[in-house]
Write an enzyme that holds these catalytic residues in place. Structure first.
Site, PDB file in Angstrom:
ATOM      1  N   ARG A  20       0.840  -1.200   0.000  1.00 22.77           N
ATOM      2  CA  ARG A  20       0.000   0.000   0.000  1.00 22.77           C
ATOM      3  C   ARG A  20       0.876   1.252   0.000  1.00 22.77           C
ATOM      4  O   ARG A  20       1.919   1.268   0.649  1.00 22.77           O
ATOM      5  CB  ARG A  20      -0.915   0.001   1.216  1.00 22.77           C
ATOM      6  CG  ARG A  20      -2.017  -1.005   1.111  1.00 22.77           C
ATOM      7  CD  ARG A  20      -2.902  -1.029   2.364  1.00 22.77           C
ATOM      8  NE  ARG A  20      -3.968  -1.990   2.176  1.00 22.77           N
ATOM      9  CZ  ARG A  20      -3.834  -3.296   2.373  1.00 22.77           C
ATOM     10  NH1 ARG A  20      -2.677  -3.788   2.763  1.00 22.77           N
ATOM     11  NH2 ARG A  20      -4.844  -4.111   2.165  1.00 22.77           N
ATOM     12  N   GLU A  83       2.941  -4.579  -7.193  1.00 22.58           N
ATOM     13  CA  GLU A  83       1.674  -3.853  -7.240  1.00 22.58           C
ATOM     14  C   GLU A  83       1.667  -2.830  -6.117  1.00 22.58           C
ATOM     15  O   GLU A  83       1.818  -3.178  -4.946  1.00 22.58           O
ATOM     16  CB  GLU A  83       0.493  -4.809  -7.068  1.00 22.58           C
ATOM     17  CG  GLU A  83      -0.839  -4.101  -6.952  1.00 22.58           C
ATOM     18  CD  GLU A  83      -1.962  -5.015  -6.492  1.00 22.58           C
ATOM     19  OE1 GLU A  83      -2.843  -4.528  -5.753  1.00 22.58           O
ATOM     20  OE2 GLU A  83      -1.965  -6.214  -6.843  1.00 22.58           O
ATOM     21  N   ASN A  87      -5.181   3.659  -1.751  1.00 22.41           N
ATOM     22  CA  ASN A  87      -6.550   3.844  -1.286  1.00 22.41           C
ATOM     23  C   ASN A  87      -6.819   5.337  -1.298  1.00 22.41           C
ATOM     24  O   ASN A  87      -6.155   6.108  -0.593  1.00 22.41           O
ATOM     25  CB  ASN A  87      -6.732   3.248   0.112  1.00 22.41           C
ATOM     26  CG  ASN A  87      -6.573   1.752   0.095  1.00 22.41           C
ATOM     27  OD1 ASN A  87      -7.263   1.052  -0.631  1.00 22.41           O
ATOM     28  ND2 ASN A  87      -5.626   1.248   0.866  1.00 22.41           N
ATOM     29  N   HIS A 110      10.506  -7.281   3.256  1.00 24.81           N
ATOM     30  CA  HIS A 110      11.063  -6.433   2.214  1.00 24.81           C
ATOM     31  C   HIS A 110      10.871  -7.065   0.843  1.00 24.81           C
ATOM     32  O   HIS A 110      10.530  -8.231   0.739  1.00 24.81           O
ATOM     33  CB  HIS A 110      12.569  -6.201   2.453  1.00 24.81           C
ATOM     34  CG  HIS A 110      13.390  -7.455   2.394  1.00 24.81           C
ATOM     35  ND1 HIS A 110      13.632  -8.232   3.489  1.00 24.81           N
ATOM     36  CD2 HIS A 110      14.019  -8.065   1.356  1.00 24.81           C
ATOM     37  CE1 HIS A 110      14.375  -9.272   3.144  1.00 24.81           C
ATOM     38  NE2 HIS A 110      14.629  -9.197   1.839  1.00 24.81           N
ATOM     39  N   GLU A 156      15.722  -4.500  -0.264  1.00 28.91           N
ATOM     40  CA  GLU A 156      17.060  -5.076  -0.254  1.00 28.91           C
ATOM     41  C   GLU A 156      17.689  -4.830  -1.625  1.00 28.91           C
ATOM     42  O   GLU A 156      17.030  -4.968  -2.652  1.00 28.91           O
ATOM     43  CB  GLU A 156      16.974  -6.579   0.030  1.00 28.91           C
ATOM     44  CG  GLU A 156      18.311  -7.279   0.080  1.00 28.91           C
ATOM     45  CD  GLU A 156      18.175  -8.754   0.425  1.00 28.91           C
ATOM     46  OE1 GLU A 156      19.219  -9.398   0.582  1.00 28.91           O
ATOM     47  OE2 GLU A 156      17.032  -9.262   0.526  1.00 28.91           O
TER      48      GLU A 156
END
Length: 170
Positions: A20, A83, A87, A110, A156
């Site tokens: 998100r 992705e 919101n 991560h 990373e």
């Protein structure tokens, strides 16, 4: 250590992992401008109040289809996408901060980006004001860096050629 996969799973592919984000412009500038990813597809869900951004690192010369439906199907057939989910309205909430999974309670840790030259990547990140969690020369795991994205998620950074002895020294 691993058994042969069940024949019923033939063709299964890791398509994407989702994180998100609070401010799409800021996050997209980081992932495209600093990490060199490209946005393959943006999907807006007006009735549900969110947008999805599917990104990957460019490989080869394959170009996504132009037609919207074909481009969506093509996107969901790719491997290893990121992705980013926005919101709507989250950017207006000054108290909203997404949990990075690396503080208690721990969970998600991560994502990882492989680079051809770790030293050059570190210099690039420094030049662009990227925050480091761990530089390659710090800690007990040499030649591995961790940076933060604009929402605080850890990324990373590795140069595969430097990892030949990974695990042997621990």
């Amino acid at each position: 250590m691993t058994e042969a996969p069940a024949p019923q799973t033939e063709g299964f592919t890791l398509n994407h992992s989702m994180m998100r984000i609070k401010e799409p412009a800021r996050s997209l500038a980081f992932y495209t401008g600093v990490l060199g990813m490209r946005v393959l597809r943006r999907l807006d869900f007006e009735a549900l109040g969110f947008s999805l951004y599917f990104l990957n690192t460019p490989a080869g010369t394959e170009t996504p289809p132009e037609e919207a439906g074909e481009r969506t199907a093509w996107t969901f057939s790719q491997r290893g996408l990121l992705e980013l989910t926005h919101n709507w309205g989250s950017e207006d909430d000054p108290d909203l901060q997404y949990h990075d999974g690396n503080t208690d309670p721990q969970g998600f840790g991560h994502i990882c980006i492989a680079v051809p030259d770790l030293d050059a990547a570190v210099q690039w990140f420094d030049d662009n004001g990227v925050e480091f969690v761990k530089r390659p020369e710090q800690g007990r795991l040499p030649d591995v860096a961790f940076i933060r994205d604009p929402d605080g998620y850890w990324i990373e950074i590795v140069e595969p050629a430097r990892l030949k002895q990974l695990g042997d020294a621990l």
